[in-house]
Scaffold this motif. Structure first.
Motif, mmCIF file in Angstrom:
data_model
loop_
_atom_site.group_PDB
_atom_site.id
_atom_site.type_symbol
_atom_site.label_atom_id
_atom_site.label_comp_id
_atom_site.label_asym_id
_atom_site.label_seq_id
_atom_site.Cartn_x
_atom_site.Cartn_y
_atom_site.Cartn_z
ATOM 1 N N MET A 8 -6.746 4.162 -7.277
ATOM 2 C CA MET A 8 -5.711 3.494 -8.057
ATOM 3 C C MET A 8 -6.016 3.597 -9.548
ATOM 4 N N ASP A 9 -7.306 3.635 -9.879
ATOM 5 C CA ASP A 9 -7.690 3.737 -11.279
ATOM 6 C C ASP A 9 -7.550 5.152 -11.793
ATOM 7 N N TYR A 41 -11.331 -7.889 -4.460
ATOM 8 C CA TYR A 41 -11.569 -7.511 -5.858
ATOM 9 C C TYR A 41 -12.016 -6.057 -5.998
ATOM 10 N N ARG A 80 0.817 -1.195 0.000
ATOM 11 C CA ARG A 80 0.000 0.000 0.000
ATOM 12 C C ARG A 80 0.860 1.259 0.000
ATOM 13 N N PHE A 140 -7.208 -5.971 -5.685
ATOM 14 C CA PHE A 140 -7.443 -6.078 -4.249
ATOM 15 C C PHE A 140 -7.876 -7.477 -3.845
ATOM 16 N N GLN A 141 -7.690 -7.770 -2.573
ATOM 17 C CA GLN A 141 -8.068 -9.083 -2.048
ATOM 18 C C GLN A 141 -9.560 -9.336 -2.210
ATOM 19 N N GLU A 186 -12.283 -0.369 0.311
ATOM 20 C CA GLU A 186 -11.402 -0.815 -0.779
ATOM 21 C C GLU A 186 -11.907 -0.374 -2.140
ATOM 22 N N ALA A 199 1.748 1.652 -3.499
ATOM 23 C CA ALA A 199 0.572 2.089 -4.257
ATOM 24 C C ALA A 199 0.229 3.550 -3.994
ATOM 25 N N LEU A 236 0.232 3.046 -11.387
ATOM 26 C CA LEU A 236 0.256 1.643 -10.969
ATOM 27 C C LEU A 236 -1.155 1.097 -10.989
ATOM 28 N N ALA A 237 -1.278 -0.197 -11.186
ATOM 29 C CA ALA A 237 -2.599 -0.834 -11.146
ATOM 30 C C ALA A 237 -2.628 -1.826 -10.008
ATOM 31 N N MET A 238 -3.790 -1.968 -9.385
ATOM 32 C CA MET A 238 -3.853 -2.836 -8.207
ATOM 33 C C MET A 238 -5.038 -3.770 -8.255
ATOM 34 N N ARG A 298 -9.483 -5.097 -15.204
ATOM 35 C CA ARG A 298 -9.477 -3.667 -14.932
ATOM 36 C C ARG A 298 -8.049 -3.158 -14.767
ATOM 37 N N LEU A 307 0.054 -4.428 -8.916
ATOM 38 C CA LEU A 307 0.160 -4.794 -7.507
ATOM 39 C C LEU A 307 -0.982 -5.745 -7.177
#
Lengths: 334, 276, 288
Positions: free
Chosen positions: B176-177, A84, A47, A81-82, B169, A50, A77-79, A146, A156
């Motif tokens: 982040m996008d 989603y 994080r 997530f756990q 989140e 990020a 950066l693209a992430m 995405r 990430l």
């Protein structure tokens, strides 16, 4: 593209230092896995990279530029997530399009990329559905879709597979690895599962309590763990650690021997013990032996089916070249 | 507590529940029925239940003679205005407390709720005085402000709980996008919060519509909403049950319908989350 | 989640609500406090200067004070008892399997959404009127003389009207609480051989304890401020003058602002005491 450097990065929440000053280099195109037990700071580190958390001290550089003060939206950066983190009120198509919309990409280009991402991830039939109508694996792929439609410096992943069932996890693992080979972009992947780490990584970063214990390729970590923690963390079942008299025989405070490096005999061997629990998987047999001085129980792995049961008396011999030696501080003795 | 029970138990439960339910609902039912009777039928003994000559004359009398339209409009304006005004102020406040909480957030929230506990009588005269000085007495505007202030704690509270239920989140993913704060609020937060905002609007509209202290004391002829209009029936001239019923039915009907949709919101909004 | 930039933005967004509520709380309250220390009769001589705590003393020593306290206690207490006792029973009934549960819920909830002036007048005229009301018809049917509810049994009447309005609230809250009771706990107790009464006393009631406390506290705060129902029915006569109504009369009807303000301060203190308890419970829940 995709070269990330952390220089003396520190993170504290109030008075609690979660990550003491830390240095790390991630090369372009590498698949780096942050692995460690719960609470070791791997997600926090991700994080920080990020931009979702501010560093308390230190610098983060992305492709040579100082990104420490940049908000997440500007880091490129693209992430994934756990959970989603898909937008529940948007269709799959709109979800995947969102980052491109934020980047003000022309509609034509957006459509092209959505089509190709959907094809690559098997989502073409689901483009007009909402996340609520998808299964866990499908949502996972939308989250990845995405992430890949922009030109990011790095991807990430924050424990992306933990919400999937075991069978799905194995399949997705392979898909992500293949994605990496295809896109050749830097990927930083956080997991607590050392099997994921070993199978997917070019480079593994093992963390404990915010401190990097070791950085290296999977096999490097397997063959030459720098300390007892890494030795016990990498490899399943865990490496057996013996101290006391046995260790002294090898001029060490503690010695380690992996379950797969011990041979078993009913008649003779270095150690003698009694079988406790024996787990017969068919492909392997795991036996937990009691009575070996310095380590109780000692785990032994044998290939195929082995005819042992609880209470049997056995002899064990460790392969001498596979014995790891550790000193009083727990560090490896060469 | 769902279990397989014998049909006998179920029949008993149903009978008991329906009987009690109908008993409780009876006054409302009776009012609605009486609104369609003539005044003579309304006071008939023995009372007439369903079989009478239904008429709409009460409705037309009430609507024409007593300027019902103005009271209705006042109610709508005041209830709607106070709620929307409240939302405009409360949405940013609830956003900041839900997504950027600080050590003081909980205390601020509790303090806001406590202002709702202020007894109206305790501030009646000062408000009255201020209204006279500012020329706000008997104005829709003045009453809208007051009702907004007394409901603001509940609006903030409800929005806060709905915002907290939005997974953080998802907002991070938006960042982040590449979304700026404005994008985040516009494209992600608001669409996800719309159901919660609608629920809050619904419940508070109802509470403002039914408010019967300030609406009675701060209005006279011009700005009086339906609560005050109905109150004027307490000193009637002559037979009036049927007309009272008609006026009452018209006053409560929209809210009854809205109320049936807002049971969950009622629990959330008025128990301040202490009961789940 | 919070970075420096979002923290400053947050403060600005919170400001309007805080400022408005602060103003709403402090300005009128300070004025009430101010008036309470003065002899102020706008219709009979206006502002006649400071008299210290005289208003406070007069308020509680006036002959109307204790009766108003009694009236308040009886009405609030009566409504609380009725709504909570019947609320629990009704909630338990509604939790049982039955047909048409949704509709019964709607029937039971409805009174809460009726505006107080409507419900008070409907009850006063169409039910309780000694000549034309339904109760009168009913009493006559059984050969008894109709009761003049609002004059002979005025507190009972008010209690009836207000209980009818608030029963749905209590029922809804308690029903929500009952439904959150895990069925497994009850099933375990059944396996342990507990009869229904024991299950009720030892498992259901304690679980409801929290919800009942909440209902009690919230209703008390709202019931203390009952106004409209009294305003349109008895106007405070026949012993139904609650503390709130007494203060209202002092302030707006007899226009003895100083005295009424002192009373208002008493009311504020009382409400605050109850609010403290309520806020503690809510606060604990916020941490959860």
């Amino acid at each position: 593209m995709g070269r990330i450097q952390l220089k003396q990065v520190k993170k504290a929440f109030g008075d609690v230092v979660v990550i003491p000053p830390l240095d790390l280099e991630i090369n372009d195109g590498e698949f780096v896995v942050f692995v460690g037990p719960s609470g070791c700071g791997k997600s926090t580190l991700l994080r920080l990279i990020a931009g979702l958390e501010d560093t308390t001290a230190g610098n983060i550089e992305i492709d040579g530029q100082d990104a420490t003060g940049l908000p997440p939206a500007k880091r490129g950066l693209a992430m994934v997530f756990q959970s989603y983190a898909l937008y529940p009120h948007m269709t799959v198509r709109k979800n995947i399009a969102f980052p491109m919309k934020m980047a003000k990409m022309p509609q034509e280009e957006q459509d092209k990329r959505i089509a190709s991402a959907a094809a690559a991830l098997n989502l073409t039939d689901y483009l007009d559905r909402r996340p609520g109508q998808l299964s866990g694996g499908q949502r996972q792929r939308v989250a990845i879709g995405r992430a890949i439609v922009r030109e990011s410096a790095a991807f990430l992943f924050d424990e992306p597979l933990s919400n999937l069932d075991a069978a799905l996890r194995v399949g997705m693992r392979m898909e992500i690895s293949e994605l990496h080979k295809k896109l050749d972009t830097t990927m930083i992947y956080v997991t607590h599962d050392q099997v994921e780490a070993m199978t997917m990584a070019d480079k593994i970063v093992v963390l404990q309590a915010g401190v990097i214990e070791q950085v290296g390729s999977p096999l490097e970590l397997y063959r030459a763990p720098r300390n007892k923690f890494v030795a016990g963390f990498i490899g399943s079942p865990k490496m057996n650690l013996l101290d006391g008299a046995e260790a002294a025989k090898h001029n060490a405070e503690t010695i380690g021997i992996r379950p797969e490096h011990i041979s078993m005999s009913k008649t003779e061997g270095t150690w003698q013990g009694t079988v406790g629990v024996a787990e017969h998987l068919g492909s392997d047999t795991f036996m937990h032996i009691h009575g070996i001085p310095g380590c109780d129980p000692l785990t032994v792995r044998a290939g195929g089916e082995v005819d042992v049961k609880h209470g049997d008396s056995v002899f064990l011999t460790p392969q001498p070249e596979q014995i790891h030696r550790f000193d009083k501080k727990g560090l490896r003795i060469a | 507590m769902a279990r397989a029970v014998t049909n006998n138990r179920k029949i008993l439960n149903t009978a008991a529940a329906w009987t009690i339910g109908l008993l409780i609902f009876f006054p409302i039912l009776w009012t609605i029925l009486t609104s369609f009777k003539t005044e003579a039928t309304a006071i008939a003994d023995p009372p007439v239940f369903l079989f009478f000559d239904w008429t709409l004359e009460n409705y037309s009398t009430v609507m024409d003679r007593s300027n019902y339209g103005r009271f209705l409009w006042n109610s709508i304006f005041i209830a709607g205005g106070s709620t929307i005004l409240g939302l405009i102020i409360a949405i940013p406040a609830a956003w900041s407390m839900a997504f950027v909480p600080s050590k003081r957030t909980k205390d601020i929230l509790l303090w806001m709720l406590s202002t709702k506990m202020l007894p109206a009588v305790g501030v009646l005269y000062p408000i009255y005085l201020i209204f006279i000085k500012l020329g706000l007495l008997d104005t829709k505007f003045g009453l809208t402000i007051v009702l907004m202030l007394i409901n603001l704690p509940i609006i903030v509270w409800m929005l806060y709980t709905y915002f907290r239920e939005i997974p953080g989140e998802i907002l991070e993913a938006a960042r982040m996008d590449g979304a700026t704060l404005k994008d985040e609020v516009l494209y992600v937060l608001t669409p996800m919060a719309v159901p919660g905002i609608a629920s809050t609007l619904l419940l508070n509209f109802i509470l403002a519509w039914n408010e019967a202290f300030w609406t009675l004391n701060l209005t006279a002829a011009k700005a009086a909403p339906l609560t005050a209009f109905i109150a004027s029936y307490s000193s009637p001239e002559g037979l009036f049950y049927a007309k009272l019923s008609a006026a009452s039915t018209m006053a409560i009907a929209p809210i009854l319908i809205m109320g049936w949709f807002s049971q969950k919101q009622l629990v959330r909004g008025l128990t301040f989350g202490a009961v789940k | 989640m919070a970075t420096q930039s979002s923290r400053t933005a947050a403060r600005f967004m919170l400001a309007p609500a805080v400022v408005l509520l602060l103003g709403w709380m402090l300005v009128p309250l300070t004025m009430t406090l101010y008036f309470s220390f003065k002899r102020y009769l706008p219709l009979r001589g206006g502002d006649q200067g400071w008299i210290g705590f005289e208003n406070y003393v007069s308020f509680v020593t006036s002959s109307a004070f204790w009766p108003s306290v009694m009236a308040t206690l009886i009405i609030v207490g009566g409504v609380l008892v009725i709504t909570i006792v019947f609320g629990v029973m009704l909630a338990m009934l509604l939790d049982q399997p039955m047909w048409g549960q949704g509709i019964v819920r709607i029937l039971v909830i409805a009174p809460f959404f009726v505006m107080p002036t409507v419900s008070a007048l409907v009850w006063k005229n169409m039910f309780m009127d000694p000549v034309n009301g339904l109760f009168a018809h009913l009493w006559k049917f059984f050969g008894a003389a109709p009761v003049e509810w609002l004059s002979q049994a005025s507190m009972t009447s008010i209690i009836m009207i207000v209980s009818w309005q608030w029963l749905p609230f209590a029922t809804l809250i308690l029903l929500t609480a009952i439904q959150s009771l895990s069925s497994e706990q009850l099933e375990a107790s059944e396996m342990d051989g507990a009869p229904f009464i024991s299950r009720f006393i030892y498992i259901i009631l304690p679980h409801l304890g929290r919800a009942i406390t909440i209902v009690l506290l919230i209703q008390t705060i709202f019931l203390l401020g009952i106004f409209a129902e009294i305003f349109v029915t008895t106007q405070g006569s026949f012993g139904t003058r609650t503390l709130t109504y007494l203060i209202y009369q002092r302030v707006l009807e007899s226009q003895n602002v100083g005295l009424g303000s002192a009373g208002g301060i008493y009311a504020v203190i009382l409400a605050n005491i109850i609010a403290i308890f309520l806020m503690r419970i809510v606060g604990k829940n916020l941490d959860a």
